[in-house]
Enzyme design. Structure first.
Site, PDB file in Angstrom:
ATOM      1  N   ALA A  43      -1.927   1.979   0.371  1.00  0.00           N
ATOM      2  CA  ALA A  43      -2.533   0.659   1.082  1.00  0.00           C
ATOM      3  C   ALA A  43      -2.789   1.045   2.509  1.00  0.00           C
ATOM      4  O   ALA A  43      -3.713   0.496   3.007  1.00  0.00           O
ATOM      5  CB  ALA A  43      -1.589  -0.445   0.868  1.00  0.00           C
ATOM      6  N   ASN A  46      -5.518   3.182   3.022  1.00  0.00           N
ATOM      7  CA  ASN A  46      -6.709   2.702   2.540  1.00  0.00           C
ATOM      8  C   ASN A  46      -7.526   1.746   3.909  1.00  0.00           C
ATOM      9  O   ASN A  46      -8.568   1.682   4.163  1.00  0.00           O
ATOM     10  CB  ASN A  46      -6.665   1.555   1.537  1.00  0.00           C
ATOM     11  CG  ASN A  46      -6.344   2.390   0.186  1.00  0.00           C
ATOM     12  OD1 ASN A  46      -6.785   3.650   0.039  1.00  0.00           O
ATOM     13  ND2 ASN A  46      -5.889   1.723  -0.802  1.00  0.00           N
ATOM     14  N   ARG A 115       7.230   9.435  -6.989  1.00  0.00           N
ATOM     15  CA  ARG A 115       7.400   9.071  -5.244  1.00  0.00           C
ATOM     16  C   ARG A 115       8.773   9.191  -5.044  1.00  0.00           C
ATOM     17  O   ARG A 115       8.998   9.153  -3.671  1.00  0.00           O
ATOM     18  CB  ARG A 115       6.464   8.063  -4.937  1.00  0.00           C
ATOM     19  CG  ARG A 115       7.254   6.675  -5.220  1.00  0.00           C
ATOM     20  CD  ARG A 115       6.569   5.325  -5.255  1.00  0.00           C
ATOM     21  NE  ARG A 115       5.766   5.361  -3.947  1.00  0.00           N
ATOM     22  CZ  ARG A 115       5.046   4.231  -3.547  1.00  0.00           C
ATOM     23  NH1 ARG A 115       4.931   3.073  -4.329  1.00  0.00           N
ATOM     24  NH2 ARG A 115       4.547   3.840  -2.177  1.00  0.00           N
ATOM     25  N   ARG A 177       5.894  -5.118  -3.606  1.00  0.00           N
ATOM     26  CA  ARG A 177       6.100  -3.885  -4.577  1.00  0.00           C
ATOM     27  C   ARG A 177       7.520  -3.940  -4.904  1.00  0.00           C
ATOM     28  O   ARG A 177       8.493  -3.268  -4.675  1.00  0.00           O
ATOM     29  CB  ARG A 177       5.848  -2.483  -4.053  1.00  0.00           C
ATOM     30  CG  ARG A 177       4.572  -2.245  -3.580  1.00  0.00           C
ATOM     31  CD  ARG A 177       3.538  -2.001  -4.607  1.00  0.00           C
ATOM     32  NE  ARG A 177       2.227  -1.528  -4.234  1.00  0.00           N
ATOM     33  CZ  ARG A 177       1.239  -2.193  -3.682  1.00  0.00           C
ATOM     34  NH1 ARG A 177       1.502  -3.510  -3.413  1.00  0.00           N
ATOM     35  NH2 ARG A 177       0.075  -1.748  -3.210  1.00  0.00           N
ATOM     36  N   LEU A 236      -6.922 -15.819  -1.799  1.00  0.00           N
ATOM     37  CA  LEU A 236      -7.098 -16.665  -2.943  1.00  0.00           C
ATOM     38  C   LEU A 236      -7.829 -16.067  -4.103  1.00  0.00           C
ATOM     39  O   LEU A 236      -8.258 -16.625  -5.052  1.00  0.00           O
ATOM     40  CB  LEU A 236      -7.579 -17.975  -2.527  1.00  0.00           C
ATOM     41  CG  LEU A 236      -7.238 -18.840  -1.434  1.00  0.00           C
ATOM     42  CD1 LEU A 236      -7.874 -19.964  -0.822  1.00  0.00           C
ATOM     43  CD2 LEU A 236      -5.685 -19.176  -1.676  1.00  0.00           C
ATOM     44  N   GLY A 265      -7.168  -2.122  -4.606  1.00  0.00           N
ATOM     45  CA  GLY A 265      -7.817  -1.669  -3.320  1.00  0.00           C
ATOM     46  C   GLY A 265      -8.305  -2.840  -2.479  1.00  0.00           C
ATOM     47  O   GLY A 265      -8.682  -3.163  -1.565  1.00  0.00           O
ATOM     48  N   GLY A 267      -7.192  -5.867  -2.146  1.00  0.00           N
ATOM     49  CA  GLY A 267      -6.451  -6.404  -0.780  1.00  0.00           C
ATOM     50  C   GLY A 267      -6.426  -5.708   0.356  1.00  0.00           C
ATOM     51  O   GLY A 267      -6.576  -6.263   1.490  1.00  0.00           O
ATOM     52  N   ASP A 268      -6.602  -4.399   0.196  1.00  0.00           N
ATOM     53  CA  ASP A 268      -6.669  -3.481   1.233  1.00  0.00           C
ATOM     54  C   ASP A 268      -7.955  -3.649   2.110  1.00  0.00           C
ATOM     55  O   ASP A 268      -8.227  -3.665   3.289  1.00  0.00           O
ATOM     56  CB  ASP A 268      -6.407  -2.210   1.140  1.00  0.00           C
ATOM     57  CG  ASP A 268      -5.307  -2.060   0.466  1.00  0.00           C
ATOM     58  OD1 ASP A 268      -4.174  -2.623   0.604  1.00  0.00           O
ATOM     59  OD2 ASP A 268      -5.106  -1.014  -0.542  1.00  0.00           O
TER      60      ASP A 268
END
Length: 324
Positions: A43, A46, A115, A177, A236, A265, A267-268
């Site tokens: 994120a 991005n 990760r 997350r 929204l 992606g 939201g990024d």
């Protein structure tokens, strides 16, 4: 508005975990896919890429492994124009990876992470020892670095507090997350404490409800204004976005999308729109319009950041109101 009384050498500092993203070439469960292609993910990266494409000077702080994925990521990010002087290559820990199914009919694709114990999870305050915040304009942060380790959490608080002391504007996207946190209670307490250090807080509506216990966008925004934010912007979904400041509020409708290909992606992309508009000196209605457009453009492509526009494309989008 961003400060104008101090000389700045660069526009934005971002930090967090960049990961090598392996997207399936064919549809179907990951255990049946044999061919993938590699891209970048994360994120924070991005947003950094999106701002760089719009002409901002962006520095990136992170750790990657001293491995082929780490080298790939640094080359890819530098090719996007990011200044990677604050990227450390960790010989003891590997670069994080994501394996992602091919999205079908706009549904959220299944992803699997590799990760745990990654190089980025070993980020610490020491990694920021040579960061020159006093010559930057803005710090953008998300809730992902504080979720991946205690030391990265300390780094998050350190950078946000130092940025405020240096007079930078700060934006914060909670980017929940839950699976990375030891408990929901720790997540809520930590992210709300970080939000209190930011000028602009950008949760989704569902995120805001979980973090504040409030139901409406108006009340969620009020909660963060009371904590010290100057502006709260709430995503929204297809309906658009909402903003509230101490003396104004408004809703901007979503941008039409012909076909949703991959929602990852979005939201990024929205954050790229908000931060870039803020740095460009636009008002909040224009900022939300830009965020909605870029978020809508991102969901129409495969990949986490491939839909993020350059400045010429953005100008055309804003002129036409078309997110394609």
């Amino acid at each position: 508005m961003p400060r104008s009384d101090t000389r700045t050498d660069y526009d934005v500092l971002t930090f967090g975990e960049a990961m090598a993203l392996f997207i399936a070439d064919d549809q179907g469960p990951l255990d049946q896919v044999t061919r993938f292609h590699r891209r970048t993910a994360g994120a924070d990266t991005n947003v950094a890429i999106g701002l760089s494409r719009l002409g901002f000077d962006v520095r990136w702080l992170s750790r990657v492994g001293a491995d082929h994925n780490g080298t790939f990521l640094q080359r890819a990010l530098e090719a996007e124009g990011l200044d990677c002087r604050h990227v450390r290559h960790d010989a003891a820990n590997a670069t994080g990876m994501i394996f992602k199914e091919r999205a079908i009919n706009g549904a959220d694709p299944h992803v699997e992470y590799v990760r745990r114990g990654s190089a980025a999870s070993h980020l610490s305050v020491a990694d920021a020892s040579d960061v020159e915040l006093e010559t930057a304009r803005h710090l953008h942060a998300t809730g992902i670095p504080p979720a991946i380790s205690d030391s990265a959490r300390e780094l998050s608080f350190h950078l946000l507090r130092q940025a405020r002391r240096a007079g930078l504007s700060v934006s914060f996207d909670p980017n929940l997350r839950p699976s990375l946190w030891p408990s929901e209670a720790v997540m809520i307490e930590t992210l709300n404490a970080l939000a209190a250090e930011a000028d602009i807080v950008m949760p989704g509506l569902g995120e805001g409800r979980m973090l504040t216990g409030r139901e409406t966008a108006y009340d969620i925004a009020g909660d963060y204004l009371d904590r010290g934010a100057r502006a709260v912007v709430i995503k929204l979904g297809p309906e658009g976005s909402y903003f509230r400041t101490a003396d104004s509020e408004g809703t901007v409708g979503g941008s039409p999308v012909a076909q949703v290909v991959d929602t990852v992606g979005a939201g990024d992309g929205f954050a790229v729109g908000i931060v870039s508009a803020y740095l460009d000196g636009l008002d909040w209605h224009a900022a939300l319009h830009r965020g909605n457009l870029i978020g809508a453009r991102q969901v129409q492509v495969i990949g986490d950041m491939e839909g993020l526009p350059n400045r010429e494309q953005l100008v055309a989008m804003e002129r036409s109101g078309d997110a394609r």
